[in-house]
Motif scaffolding. Sequence first.
Motif, PDB file in Angstrom:
ATOM      1  N   LEU A   1      55.645  75.669  -6.924  1.00  0.00           N
ATOM      2  CA  LEU A   1      55.993  74.729  -5.855  1.00  0.00           C
ATOM      3  C   LEU A   1      55.583  75.297  -4.503  1.00  0.00           C
ATOM      4  CD1 LEU A   1      57.870  72.133  -4.957  1.00  0.00           C
ATOM      5  CD2 LEU A   1      59.355  73.991  -4.230  1.00  0.00           C
TER       6      LEU A   1
ATOM      7  N   ASN B   1      66.920  71.852   5.111  1.00  0.00           N
ATOM      8  CA  ASN B   1      66.759  70.484   4.589  1.00  0.00           C
ATOM      9  C   ASN B   1      67.491  70.268   3.270  1.00  0.00           C
ATOM     10  OD1 ASN B   1      65.060  71.213   2.475  1.00  0.00           O
ATOM     11  ND2 ASN B   1      63.204  70.861   3.656  1.00  0.00           N
ATOM     12  N   GLY B   2      68.300  71.241   2.883  1.00  0.00           N
ATOM     13  CA  GLY B   2      69.233  71.008   1.774  1.00  0.00           C
ATOM     14  C   GLY B   2      68.676  71.268   0.385  1.00  0.00           C
ATOM     15  N   THR B   3      67.358  71.530   0.292  1.00  0.00           N
ATOM     16  CA  THR B   3      66.815  71.730  -1.050  1.00  0.00           C
ATOM     17  C   THR B   3      67.237  73.071  -1.645  1.00  0.00           C
ATOM     18  OG1 THR B   3      64.765  72.374   0.037  1.00  0.00           O
ATOM     19  CG2 THR B   3      64.859  70.171  -0.862  1.00  0.00           C
TER      20      THR B   3
ATOM     21  N   THR C   1      52.741  73.949  -2.022  1.00  0.00           N
ATOM     22  CA  THR C   1      53.095  73.468  -0.682  1.00  0.00           C
ATOM     23  C   THR C   1      52.261  74.175   0.381  1.00  0.00           C
ATOM     24  OG1 THR C   1      55.346  73.281  -1.530  1.00  0.00           O
ATOM     25  CG2 THR C   1      55.056  72.971   0.818  1.00  0.00           C
TER      26      THR C   1
ATOM     27  N   GLN D   1      70.247  74.367  -1.277  1.00  0.00           N
ATOM     28  CA  GLN D   1      71.559  74.061  -1.836  1.00  0.00           C
ATOM     29  C   GLN D   1      71.390  73.335  -3.176  1.00  0.00           C
ATOM     30  OE1 GLN D   1      70.621  74.037   1.209  1.00  0.00           O
ATOM     31  NE2 GLN D   1      72.279  74.037   2.717  1.00  0.00           N
ATOM     32  N   ARG D   2      70.405  72.450  -3.207  1.00  0.00           N
ATOM     33  CA  ARG D   2      70.160  71.710  -4.435  1.00  0.00           C
ATOM     34  C   ARG D   2      69.718  72.634  -5.554  1.00  0.00           C
ATOM     35  NH1 ARG D   2      68.565  65.562  -3.910  1.00  0.00           N
ATOM     36  NH2 ARG D   2      70.058  65.122  -5.516  1.00  0.00           N
ATOM     37  N   LEU D   3      68.859  73.596  -5.193  1.00  0.00           N
ATOM     38  CA  LEU D   3      68.429  74.584  -6.180  1.00  0.00           C
ATOM     39  C   LEU D   3      69.625  75.378  -6.678  1.00  0.00           C
ATOM     40  CD1 LEU D   3      65.191  76.252  -4.791  1.00  0.00           C
ATOM     41  CD2 LEU D   3      65.495  75.010  -6.916  1.00  0.00           C
ATOM     42  N   THR D   4      70.533  75.686  -5.755  1.00  0.00           N
ATOM     43  CA  THR D   4      71.671  76.530  -6.116  1.00  0.00           C
ATOM     44  C   THR D   4      72.614  75.840  -7.093  1.00  0.00           C
ATOM     45  OG1 THR D   4      71.499  77.371  -3.871  1.00  0.00           O
ATOM     46  CG2 THR D   4      73.422  78.044  -5.107  1.00  0.00           C
ATOM     47  N   VAL D   5      72.706  74.512  -7.034  1.00  0.00           N
ATOM     48  CA  VAL D   5      73.607  73.848  -7.974  1.00  0.00           C
ATOM     49  C   VAL D   5      72.947  73.510  -9.304  1.00  0.00           C
ATOM     50  CG1 VAL D   5      75.099  72.944  -6.155  1.00  0.00           C
ATOM     51  CG2 VAL D   5      73.231  71.526  -7.012  1.00  0.00           C
ATOM     52  N   THR D   6      71.646  73.839  -9.451  1.00  0.00           N
ATOM     53  CA  THR D   6      71.055  73.717 -10.785  1.00  0.00           C
ATOM     54  C   THR D   6      71.481  74.945 -11.585  1.00  0.00           C
ATOM     55  OG1 THR D   6      69.031  74.937 -10.240  1.00  0.00           O
ATOM     56  CG2 THR D   6      69.010  72.571  -9.814  1.00  0.00           C
TER      57      THR D   6
ATOM     58  N   GLU E   1      64.305  75.525   3.693  1.00  0.00           N
ATOM     59  CA  GLU E   1      64.922  74.831   2.564  1.00  0.00           C
ATOM     60  C   GLU E   1      66.433  74.784   2.709  1.00  0.00           C
ATOM     61  OE1 GLU E   1      63.891  74.952  -1.358  1.00  0.00           O
ATOM     62  OE2 GLU E   1      61.854  75.682  -1.090  1.00  0.00           O
TER      63      GLU E   1
ATOM     64  N   LYS F   1      68.524  83.702  11.298  1.00  0.00           N
ATOM     65  CA  LYS F   1      69.443  82.580  11.065  1.00  0.00           C
ATOM     66  C   LYS F   1      68.683  81.284  10.818  1.00  0.00           C
ATOM     67  CE  LYS F   1      73.915  83.752  12.418  1.00  0.00           C
ATOM     68  NZ  LYS F   1      73.753  85.099  12.992  1.00  0.00           N
TER      69      LYS F   1
ATOM     70  N   VAL G   1      74.819  80.387   1.250  1.00  0.00           N
ATOM     71  CA  VAL G   1      73.733  80.132   0.320  1.00  0.00           C
ATOM     72  C   VAL G   1      72.406  80.665   0.831  1.00  0.00           C
ATOM     73  CG1 VAL G   1      72.450  78.463  -0.964  1.00  0.00           C
ATOM     74  CG2 VAL G   1      74.831  78.064  -0.515  1.00  0.00           C
TER      75      VAL G   1
ATOM     76  N   ILE H   1      59.321  77.746  -9.362  1.00  0.00           N
ATOM     77  CA  ILE H   1      59.521  77.966  -7.919  1.00  0.00           C
ATOM     78  C   ILE H   1      58.233  78.457  -7.270  1.00  0.00           C
ATOM     79  CG2 ILE H   1      60.755  79.372  -6.214  1.00  0.00           C
ATOM     80  CD1 ILE H   1      63.166  79.349  -8.081  1.00  0.00           C
TER      81      ILE H   1
END
Lengths: 442, 353
Positions: free
Chosen positions: A10, A271-273, A14, A275-280, A268, A355, A442, A7
Amino acid sequence: MRKIWTIISLDVYTTFTDRSLLLLMFATPLALATIIAVAFGDIASGAGAPIRDIPVALVNLDEGDNGQIFVDLLIPAQNGDAERPAPALDCGDETPPATTEDNILLELTDTVLVADAETARRQVDSGRYSAAIIIPPDFSAGLEFTPQNMNVDPPPVEVYADLNRPISSDVIRSVTQSIVNQMLLGQIAIASTYQTLFDQGMAAQSLALDPCVFAPAFGPDAYTVGIAQQSIAEDEEPLNLLVIFGAAQAVFFALFTASGSAASILEERRNGTLQRLTVTPTPRWQILIGKLLSTFSNVLLQLVFLFIAFVGVASALEGELLLIWGTNWPLIALMLLVLSLAAASIGMIITALAKTAEQANIVGSVIALFMGAAGGAFFQIGELPPLFEAITRLSIVRWGESAFSTLAAGSSDIWLDAAAMGLIGAVFFAVSAVIFLRREDV
Amino acid sequence: MQTIVEARGLVKTYRRNDGTEVQAVKGVDLDIQKGEIFSLLGPNGAGKTTTISMISGLIKPTSGDALIGGYSITKQPLEAKRLIGVIPQEIALYPTLSARANLEFFGKMYGLFGKELAARVDEVLDFIDLTDRQKDRVDTFSGGMKRRVNIGVGLLHRPQLVYMDEPTVGIDPQNRRRILDTVFRLRDEYDMTVLYTTHLMEEAQELSDRVGIIDHGDVIAMGTQAELTKQVGEEDRIIISLGEEQIEEANLEPIRQLTNVQSVRHEVIRLDALPIVENDDEAVVDKRGTGSMLAVRSGQTTETIITITALGGRKVLSQIITALNGIPIQSVEVREPDLEAVFLNLTGRALRD
Ligand SMILES: Nc1ncnc2c1ncn2[C@@H]1O[C@H](COP(=O)(O)OP(=O)(O)OP(=O)(O)O)[C@@H](O)[C@H]1O
Ligand SMILES: [Mg+2]
């Protein structure tokens, strides 16, 4: 551990591949601090009074005593006390003579008496002097309060300045203004005292009141107090101005980096990433620590780069290697670490409470500006009322600047600063962690 | 058959900013068998994404739990998550990173490193057919290519179970075909179980081994397509379009009198309210599900549709047309029992409403 590192890499990658961000993180603070420091002082000299020996022509056309006060303040007595011009008010021995060393104005300017105004103006035009101060003939008459002249309204002292030397001209103009103001203040105080006494039917005594009673408060030596504020950082240990402004600007911009970098969590999320991290299969606290540490890393890298760059700038101006931060490497490293941690956790708490990323950036900027102002990133702060003084203690810019000035001056007494920043960092991170881990969305 | 997802009593209550509460999912039970394609079919806002979010460990259920391969998603989330590949409804990628860098990053987050990671990334790039563009930044990709990367990220760790949340929304027909074929490949070539959500009856019909129908936060029916359509009986649906022509309720009375006709209803659809993509047949089918393409193309703004359910639809068709007594008909379609009919039967509404 490996995932936390993933993390961090990355986020750092970036950040450091975003050109506009790099500009804000590095070029801007470097340029700003250098410009401010150069504008305020002669860095190469490294001396305490950063602006010195501004050539000034003084034309004293005044027929009274007050014009002479200008002369006394700006032109050193040639041969010690013996040749010292008579003080404006002869009040005997109570008034200690001003010595040359006491008077910062003597260092600030290199003033020469010129007989008439036309000559002085011409010599400013020709570049010989940066400015001419011309005191009009009836200056004292207009200034002095007497029962006959109850309006204190002197004709203006003219400052004829060379616009090609804006800084010198400004300094001379404000020096002149401040001398006149103090004279006015003195006279108004005398005037209102007379007025009070007069109103109370004590006119008779008041007419006989000896002006020397007021002299110690408003005499030439008193004037130097106010004027000393015109100079910057008059310490026993003269500090390079790049230390003060460099440290303050670096921390100020580090706050932007911190809030921007922490707010990437919110981006993040959008843009949903996230959430993607959270489901790993990664525990949430690892994601959180990863984000804190990546913010920390971005800030630390920025600070390290800036501090090295400021050494470069100072050395380039000086013409030789100038280690402006001192040489106490372990403490310098420690300060950079706690500073980065404090900045990062301020970024985290802003993100935890915001927010959207936009909201976080706005709040982050406001907090950075406040901390910058309270910490002296834009101007020197002098004495403050106790309330403001207390508020500035929340500013890590202030703590950072104070610690690095201390280290630069060769002292190692930075434990209070380090502890303050450690505390700010720990508290803010703990609070933001609680908010994040409890957050539903999240 | 082995059950891989076993959800019991899943409830999710969201609290809105104004303090009111929305029960997005109201007690969902799901059983998904290993190796099948299971579709969760329901209209917009039915609770599909919320359900997927709970069984993937993204959000905590207000109550209830789900076992994924025997692991509780609330109590053993890490073990459960390892089995799942999530392909979110919206594209979720780092736009400034290359396709490969995106895959590598998420691969690492799934615990893949080194040679294994590189091999899996190559494999996935090949699978989504982007090997030649792998070095390019994702924000330079077309929508369809981004979708493919979005899918690829969910497959890196060879999950046993793949969740695909409406992966064809906003996609042109060609790319949609490609995604549907991908779903079959995942099942047939990689032995994966796929949970596929959609609001399109046609997709569910084409893909699914089994279907769950979800509406207003409840799974109202679950089973194979044959099992579900059996619930609505043997009735066919006859869908008659009158174009812009209006019709009085009284004119439908003769049809109701016919033997074998079970129900008759009519509705007027406003066509201008539908988001219609120029020359995109799919967009119309998407919303309408009936054969009224011509009408839309001719710039018509409303359409009157009569829906009749009847046993042996084809046989009564001529009687129905006679009963309409000369009212001009634009098109007629006879449908055998399908998922649309099931939804209509269970909710009294069409899936598109
Ligand atoms: N974070 C949230 N806060 C409040 N309400 C929410 C939130 N997320 C979803 N909802 C509400 O929950 C309900 C179900 O939403 P959900 O996204 O699960 O539906 P969906 O079936 O996926 O719909 P779509 O086909 O549009 O994707 C909707 O009424 C939605 O407004
Ligand atoms: Mg959805």
